[in-house]
Write a protein that holds these residues in place. Structure first.
Motif, PDB file in Angstrom:
ATOM      1  N   LEU A 158      21.969  -8.520 -65.560  1.00 33.31           N
ATOM      2  CA  LEU A 158      22.414  -8.157 -64.071  1.00 33.31           C
ATOM      3  C   LEU A 158      22.624  -6.862 -64.235  1.00 33.31           C
ATOM      4  O   LEU A 158      22.670  -6.350 -63.074  1.00 33.31           O
ATOM      5  N   PRO A 223      18.700 -20.808 -60.561  1.00 31.95           N
ATOM      6  CA  PRO A 223      19.494 -20.039 -59.330  1.00 31.95           C
ATOM      7  C   PRO A 223      19.565 -20.861 -58.152  1.00 31.95           C
ATOM      8  O   PRO A 223      18.842 -21.589 -57.959  1.00 31.95           O
ATOM      9  N   LYS A 246      20.794 -15.583 -62.306  1.00 28.77           N
ATOM     10  CA  LYS A 246      20.500 -14.054 -61.470  1.00 28.77           C
ATOM     11  C   LYS A 246      21.729 -14.061 -60.480  1.00 28.77           C
ATOM     12  O   LYS A 246      21.386 -13.507 -59.286  1.00 28.77           O
TER      13      LYS A 246
END
Length: 399
Positions: A158, A223, A246
């Motif tokens: 990230l 996700p 994510k």
């Protein structure tokens, strides 16, 4: 090598706290070094290294020194054996207790004939592991468990790609290389303090073992999903799950020990994660989340036999009775907590143990009475594979 008496006293005093008072080596070493900031780097390395090595090889040193913890000079005798082995003629300081070379050699030879002594492991644990793993497998893993653990970190994707994080570390004087099959798993080429580096403070990585990192991949969350990490602790796996998702979706990180979750909240901010919500487990918490999770991770309390090289004093604090209690707790957790999984959802059961009684057998017992679940795959990761020892089983709840 010359050592001052206060340095030797610091080591024996620390050993007394660990073995007589039940303190943990990590806490003792950290507090000792923090309270003595004037000690030089050489003395600090000696103290930390000596304490951890003696804790790891405690049973063997006791045997060679022909002493027990009831002996009032036990710790001085053990330290003398350690110094004699580690430094020999290079030591310019007299040993706390004199050692006769011929007697030492005889005891070393005798120790080599007794696996629990040579491998420095409690007899009950040695017997248990032979019974469950077989003599050959256990002797192979015991050898590895008595080596110092490597340092692994998980690149936080990230905050940047893996190459960027490796390059940043290199500029800070830390060399890291990819390890295993997952690109974000990095192994340091040498042990270095990481927590004060700008890259760490900016959340570019977490210190996390390679075996531990495999668990989030086994869960393989998507996700946007709702994930429950039901035994989250300080949240290393929750943060990894967030990166794999994510930072999209919802992660409920739970634990019966609320203070650990406060640390996860701090780590989440540093890692740039905002999909983790913490929740202390109290009466009714599990039932309130029935059929709500797309993915459920149960990294249950266990013996920790797979991570003994990282936590060597655990083997002296653990007991067969405690293992039996943990085995029952593990089954209780998977039986109760599995209600949180949606139809079609995924449950991953994980431990940091390599014992079948905590792993395969637990899954077999669970599936025998929960026909709505089926086993997709399972895997034991052994310490001899490079990281810590872990077990993972991925179950699917039928639609």
């Amino acid at each position: 090598m010359k050592l001052h008496s206060n340095i030797l006293s610091a080591v024996t005093g620390s050993l007394k706290k660990i073995f007589s008072d039940g303190a943990y080596a990590d806490d003792i070493v950290r507090n000792l070094l923090q309270s003595n900031p004037k000690w030089g780097s050489r003395d600090r390395r000696f103290i930390a290294g000596s304490i951890y090595t003696i804790v790891r090889w405690w049973k063997r040193y006791l045997y060679i020194a022909e002493t027990t913890e009831q002996d009032e000079v036990c710790f001085e005798k053990v330290l003398s054996v350690y110094l004699f082995e580690a430094y020999g003629s290079d030591l310019e300081t007299p040993l706390p207790v004199a050692i006769k070379g011929s007697a030492y050699k005889e005891r070393v030879a005798q120790a080599a004939l007794i696996r629990a002594v040579e491998g420095s492991i409690p007899e009950w644990m040695d017997e248990l592991c032979v019974n469950e793993l077989g003599k050959g497998t256990w002797e192979k893993e015991l050898t590895v468990l008595n080596k110092e653990a490597d340092v692994f970190i998980r690149a936080n994707t990230l905050k940047g790609n893996v190459k960027q994080i490796i390059d940043t570390l290199q500029k800070e004087g830390v060399e890291a290389k990819t390890f295993g099959v997952y690109p974000e798993t990095l192994k340091l080429t040498e042990r270095k303090p990481m927590q004060r580096l700008a890259s760490f403070l900016n959340g570019m990585y977490e210190v996390q073992d390679a075996g531990s990192q495999a668990i989030a991949h086994y869960l393989n969350p998507i996700p946007g999903a709702k994930v429950i990490d039901a035994c989250a602790g300080a949240g290393g796996k929750s943060l990894h799950i967030a990166a794999l998702m994510k930072n999209k979706g919802q992660i409920v990180s739970m634990d019966i020990e609320a203070p650990k979750l406060k640390e996860l909240e701090r780590r989440s901010i540093r890692a740039g994660v905002d999909i983790v919500k913490t929740k202390a487990i109290t009466t009714g918490t599990i039932a309130s989340l029935k059929n709500s999770a797309d993915f459920l991770l149960l990294d249950v309390p266990c013996s920790g036999i797979g991570v003994l090289r990282r936590n060597p004093d655990d083997k002296w604090k653990l007991s067969k009775e405690r293992v039996d209690t943990l085995v029952q707790l593990q089954q209780d957790i998977i039986q109760e907590y599995s209600m949180m999984v949606k139809s079609g959802g995924v449950l991953v059961y994980a431990t940091c143990s390599i014992l079948p009684s905590e792993n395969d057998t637990q899954i077999e017992k669970f599936l025998a009475v929960n026909k709505q679940f089926e086993l997709e795959k399972k895997q034991t990761v052994y310490p001899s594979q490079g990281g810590d020892g872990y077990f993972m089983a991925r179950l699917i709840k039928k639609t």
